[in-house]
Design a protein around this motif. Structure first.
Motif, PDB file in Angstrom:
ATOM      1  N   ASN A 174     -44.530 -25.004 134.421  1.00  0.00           N
ATOM      2  CA  ASN A 174     -44.848 -25.472 133.537  1.00  0.00           C
ATOM      3  C   ASN A 174     -46.255 -26.296 133.872  1.00  0.00           C
ATOM      4  OD1 ASN A 174     -44.919 -26.714 130.805  1.00  0.00           O
ATOM      5  ND2 ASN A 174     -44.784 -28.792 132.100  1.00  0.00           N
ATOM      6  N   GLU A 175     -47.410 -26.264 133.164  1.00  0.00           N
ATOM      7  CA  GLU A 175     -48.602 -26.944 133.211  1.00  0.00           C
ATOM      8  C   GLU A 175     -48.808 -27.193 134.814  1.00  0.00           C
ATOM      9  OE1 GLU A 175     -47.781 -30.631 131.221  1.00  0.00           O
ATOM     10  OE2 GLU A 175     -48.740 -29.723 129.453  1.00  0.00           O
ATOM     11  N   GLU A 376     -47.020 -25.161 123.545  1.00  0.00           N
ATOM     12  CA  GLU A 376     -46.829 -26.669 123.371  1.00  0.00           C
ATOM     13  C   GLU A 376     -47.999 -27.227 122.545  1.00  0.00           C
ATOM     14  OE1 GLU A 376     -45.948 -29.515 126.553  1.00  0.00           O
ATOM     15  OE2 GLU A 376     -44.799 -28.184 127.396  1.00  0.00           O
ATOM     16  N   TRP A 423     -44.151 -28.348 120.436  1.00  0.00           N
ATOM     17  CA  TRP A 423     -43.355 -29.200 121.384  1.00  0.00           C
ATOM     18  C   TRP A 423     -42.314 -29.995 120.714  1.00  0.00           C
ATOM     19  CZ3 TRP A 423     -41.865 -28.889 125.832  1.00  0.00           C
ATOM     20  CH2 TRP A 423     -41.282 -29.843 126.519  1.00  0.00           C
ATOM     21  N   VAL A 429     -36.897 -36.626 125.209  1.00  0.00           N
ATOM     22  CA  VAL A 429     -37.202 -37.786 126.075  1.00  0.00           C
ATOM     23  C   VAL A 429     -38.868 -37.404 126.395  1.00  0.00           C
ATOM     24  CG1 VAL A 429     -37.437 -39.048 128.045  1.00  0.00           C
ATOM     25  CG2 VAL A 429     -35.088 -38.338 127.154  1.00  0.00           C
ATOM     26  N   THR A 433     -44.205 -41.068 129.353  1.00  0.00           N
ATOM     27  CA  THR A 433     -43.578 -42.505 129.144  1.00  0.00           C
ATOM     28  C   THR A 433     -41.969 -42.856 129.189  1.00  0.00           C
ATOM     29  OG1 THR A 433     -43.358 -42.671 126.701  1.00  0.00           O
ATOM     30  CG2 THR A 433     -45.323 -43.155 127.406  1.00  0.00           C
ATOM     31  N   LYS A 438     -41.113 -42.105 120.762  1.00  0.00           N
ATOM     32  CA  LYS A 438     -42.102 -41.161 120.804  1.00  0.00           C
ATOM     33  C   LYS A 438     -41.460 -39.778 120.390  1.00  0.00           C
ATOM     34  CE  LYS A 438     -46.329 -39.705 122.761  1.00  0.00           C
ATOM     35  NZ  LYS A 438     -47.182 -39.187 124.143  1.00  0.00           N
ATOM     36  N   TYR A 440     -41.154 -36.186 118.510  1.00  0.00           N
ATOM     37  CA  TYR A 440     -42.164 -34.811 118.066  1.00  0.00           C
ATOM     38  C   TYR A 440     -41.342 -33.846 117.234  1.00  0.00           C
ATOM     39  CZ  TYR A 440     -45.344 -35.397 122.218  1.00  0.00           C
ATOM     40  OH  TYR A 440     -46.410 -36.046 122.839  1.00  0.00           O
TER      41      TYR A 440
HETATM   42  C1  BGP Z   1     -46.444 -31.762 128.302  1.00  0.00           C
HETATM   43  C2  BGP Z   1     -45.260 -31.481 128.825  1.00  0.00           C
HETATM   44  C3  BGP Z   1     -44.014 -31.753 128.341  1.00  0.00           C
HETATM   45  C4  BGP Z   1     -44.053 -32.657 127.038  1.00  0.00           C
HETATM   46  C5  BGP Z   1     -45.462 -32.862 126.501  1.00  0.00           C
HETATM   47  C6  BGP Z   1     -45.648 -34.063 125.623  1.00  0.00           C
HETATM   48  O1  BGP Z   1     -47.535 -32.377 129.262  1.00  0.00           O
HETATM   49  O2  BGP Z   1     -45.069 -30.082 129.542  1.00  0.00           O
HETATM   50  O3  BGP Z   1     -42.894 -31.726 129.248  1.00  0.00           O
HETATM   51  O4  BGP Z   1     -43.341 -33.798 127.516  1.00  0.00           O
HETATM   52  O5  BGP Z   1     -46.502 -33.033 127.295  1.00  0.00           O
HETATM   53  O6  BGP Z   1     -45.966 -35.172 126.419  1.00  0.00           O
HETATM   54  P1  BGP Z   1     -44.924 -36.702 126.204  1.00  0.00           P
HETATM   55  O7  BGP Z   1     -43.602 -36.144 126.334  1.00  0.00           O
HETATM   56  O8  BGP Z   1     -45.406 -37.345 127.276  1.00  0.00           O
HETATM   57  O9  BGP Z   1     -45.533 -37.121 124.890  1.00  0.00           O
END
Ligand code: BGP
Length: 478
Positions: A174-175, A376, A423, A429, A433, A438, A440
């Motif tokens: 991932n990323e 995502e 995403w 979670v 943060t 938060k 989605y």
């Molecule tokens: C990316 C990650 C995810 C996800 C998303 C959203 O960087 O691959 O795991 O969490 O961002 O970010 P956040 O959860 O911090 O809002």
């Protein structure tokens, strides 16, 4: 506006943010399991162990481990064709170093994949999504140590063999390019042996980071090679965080700076994974930063042979870059930058830029000419559940609608875009943060930051909207 019939509409999650059950059925402790909850003002902290009295949001997640049947049925109701998820490495190898896998962990994912298949949903699996075994951090300083390649390959061998008839699409890391910036040294690379403190303040060792990335490149290429040799049906993908950066002004110095930042942040890792070699511009960066990689003889050959079949990425926002240090900053996913006067921000300060998605898709496809998938994208926002259980998230619909419109335009431009998995298709979670506030999802989960809630699921307005989008192949978006 119509998307191709075989377009992979779906949603995305990650085990450490979703499953909960952090120590059930033999699961070991992952790096995410020692990261505390934070919020927009209080940074998350990493601990050197699970301490009494701390709050670790991955421990409960949003209970996919217990509710996968219900959730997958809800995804099916929306018409999902694909579901991106990850396999928690620590369910299969609790410390990463065992010689035999944990059968209970393997059995869990069998049930999940069977459930998906029963609903005609194709799983897309991220092999490593910010959840490496914490034991590998403690013993080896994470990916800085070459031995992680071997442990990762043990994991790949087991899951490829076990799920070969159930999973076709795999993403190696991932990323992966989060490792290019200091914050990536925690969740992405695990190069924080012995460190306890805020995620954003971990001591940075740029050399260790690039060495760790090199090991991930080799591991990714070895996984791709293994798949191509033994499981010819597999489609192997990279996964990059696309942090689009514009020059703040037409000052050529700003343009040059943006180009350089784009190179190292957005192109470096995928150039290695897609083109099979270190890009020319990395040489200069390494010299300037005194990075001397230790590379074994066959590494470059492995990287050459293990190039991915398709390119995937996350896209949330864009930023500006300027040589003028006095300009106002904005926060972001993991990359912050200069505020763009043409864009609005989310509640968490992420700049919303649908047109940037079209820009990114065209840039990516021009460079690589392989199928592209957005794995995502989405809006993290606070939702209000009404007394009757409804959630009116028109802001999320608006965000997604505008991005999907740009995807359609990119397809018209000629980009071979094959799928879209927004995403956190169900509330999970937050990675940055550690909050549950938060959200989605298309599906609301009754779980609050203070631990309240019974994990019940509720359909948001966006649930019905997305269902319509899929049912009409995107036509209902406009
Ligand atoms: C990316 C990650 C995810 C996800 C998303 C959203 O960087 O691959 O795991 O969490 O961002 O970010 P956040 O959860 O911090 O809002």
């Amino acid at each position: 506006m119509k998307f191709p019939k075989n377009f992979l509409w779906g949603g995305a999650t990650a085990a450490n943010q979703y499953e909960g059950a952090w120590n059930e059925d033999g699961k070991g402790i992952s790096i995410a399991d020692v990261c505390t909850a934070g919020d927009a003002k209080t940074p998350r902290r990493i601990c050197t162990a699970v301490w009494e009295g701390e709050r670790y949001p991955s421990h409960g997640g949003t209970a996919f481990y217990y509710r996968y049947r219900e959730d997958i049925a809800l995804f099916a109701e929306m018409g999902f064709k694909a579901f991106r998820m990850s396999i928690a490495w620590t369910r299969i190898f609790p410390t990463g170093m065992e010689s035999e896998p944990n059968e209970a962990g393997l059995a869990f994912y069998d049930k999940v994949f069977d459930e998906c298949i029963a609903h005609n949903i194709m799983p897309i699996v991220t092999i490593s999504h910010y959840e490496m075994p914490y034991a590998l951090v403690e013993q080896f300083n994470g990916w800085a140590d070459r031995r992680c390649i071997g442990y990762y390959m043990n994991f790949c061998r087991v899951i490829f063999e076990r799920y070969q008839h159930k999973v076709k699409y795999w993403l190696t890391f991932n990323e992966i390019n989060a490792g290019v910036i200091p914050v990536g040294s925690i969740l992405a690379l695990g190069t924080v042996k012995g460190y306890e403190g805020p995620l954003c303040q971990a001591p940075d060792d740029v050399h260790a980071r690039y060495q760790a990335l090199h090991h991930q490149f080799v591991a990714s290429a070895m996984a791709v090679k293994l798949a191509h040799e033994k499981y010819p049906d597999f489609m192997m993908g990279n996964m990059s965080l696309f942090a689009l950066m514009y020059p703040y002004s037409c000052n050529p110095e700003d343009v040059l700076l943006a180009q350089q930042k784009m190179q190292m942040m957005n192109w470096f890792c995928s150039d290695v994974q897609v083109k099979g070699e270190y890009p020319y511009y990395a040489k200069r960066y390494f010299e300037e930063n005194n990075i001397k990689l230790s590379v074994e003889k066959e590494d470059m050959e492995t990287i050459k042979q293990g190039t991915v079949d398709f390119y995937t990425f996350s896209y949330y926002m864009s930023n500006c870059v300027s040589t003028d240090e006095s300009l106002g900053k904005t926060s972001g996913n993991v990359v912050s930058g200069i505020k763009n006067p043409y864009l609005h921000q989310s509640e968490w300060g992420w700049q919303i830029d649908p047109t940037g998605l079209r820009v990114a898709l065209n840039e990516i496809y021009t460079r690589y000419k392989i199928p592209v998938m957005i794995v995502e994208n989405g809006l993290g926002a606070e939702d209000i559940k009404e007394a009757d259980g409804s959630i009116h998230d028109s802001y999320r619909i608006e965000y997604l609608r505008r991005h999907i419109e740009q995807m359609a335009k990119a397809i018209e431009d000629g980009v071979d875009l094959i799928g879209y998995t927004p995403w956190g298709c169900i509330d999970i979670v937050s990675a940055s943060t550690g909050e549950l506030r938060k959200r989605y999802g298309f599906i609301y989960v009754d779980r609050q930051d203070d631990g309240a809630g019974d994990f019940s699921r509720y359909k948001k307005d966006s649930f019905y909207w997305y269902k319509d989008v899929i049912a009409t192949d995107g036509e209902s978006v406009t």
